[in-house]
Design an enzyme around this catalytic site. Structure first.
Site, mmCIF file in Angstrom:
data_model
loop_
_atom_site.group_PDB
_atom_site.id
_atom_site.type_symbol
_atom_site.label_atom_id
_atom_site.label_comp_id
_atom_site.label_asym_id
_atom_site.label_seq_id
_atom_site.Cartn_x
_atom_site.Cartn_y
_atom_site.Cartn_z
ATOM 1 C CB CYS A 84 47.452 92.779 -39.766
ATOM 2 S SG CYS A 84 46.060 92.893 -38.633
ATOM 3 C CB CYS A 105 41.471 87.686 -36.556
ATOM 4 S SG CYS A 105 42.478 88.079 -37.995
#
Length: 157
Positions: free
Chosen positions: A57, A126
């Site tokens: 990402c 994350c």
């Protein structure tokens, strides 16, 4: 009848908050009001720096810890290039490591961060980055301490 809550953000926007959206409010709070943004002196023997990234990402996270002479983390800072969930995970991680010993900080898991922020499955990477950044900062700090001890041994010989 579903309850709704009126939310006003820092930029004065208002939303009607359904239960599903309210679970995401911690992410919004940490994104709009990130805690501990910045840098510490990476050359200090008392500072450990972790730099990690997620190629999938493009998120990059730098997390730093400052440790006192008793082995407690007295400060933490972060800089993150990424989405709101990555910034929120970094912000929360710096709050959680402060006041902990190195071993206690090592016990912080991505699942705990994800649960606290109510991250959806697509954003779990994350929280994994935040855990990896903590581990990397701890490893860097320990390496500096080991190098410092080796230097002291050489100097005494």
């Amino acid at each position: 009848m579903a309850a709704t809550i009126l939310i006003r953000s820092q930029n004065k926007q208002q939303w009607n908050c359904s239960h599903i959206f309210c679970t995401y409010l911690k992410v919004v709070d940490h994104y709009e009001n990130p805690r501990n943004v910045g840098s510490l002196d990476k050359n200090s023997k008392k500072v450990g720096t972790g730099l990690v990234g997620a190629p999938a990402c493009g998120d990059v996270m730098k997390l730093q810890i400052e440790v006192d002479d008793q082995g407690k983390i007295v400060d933490a800072r972060f800089k993150t290039f990424g989405c709101g969930s990555a910034i929120a995970s970094s912000s929360l991680a710096t709050e959680w490591v402060k006041g902990k010993t190195l071993d206690e900080a090592l016990e912080i898991k991505n699942t705990d961060i994800a649960k606290e922020l109510s991250l959806p499955p697509v954003k779990l990477h994350c929280s994994m980055l935040a855990e990896d950044a903590i581990k990397a900062a701890l490893a860097d700090y320990r390496l500096k301490q080991h190098d410092d001890q080796q230097e002291a041994v050489r100097a005494s010989n």
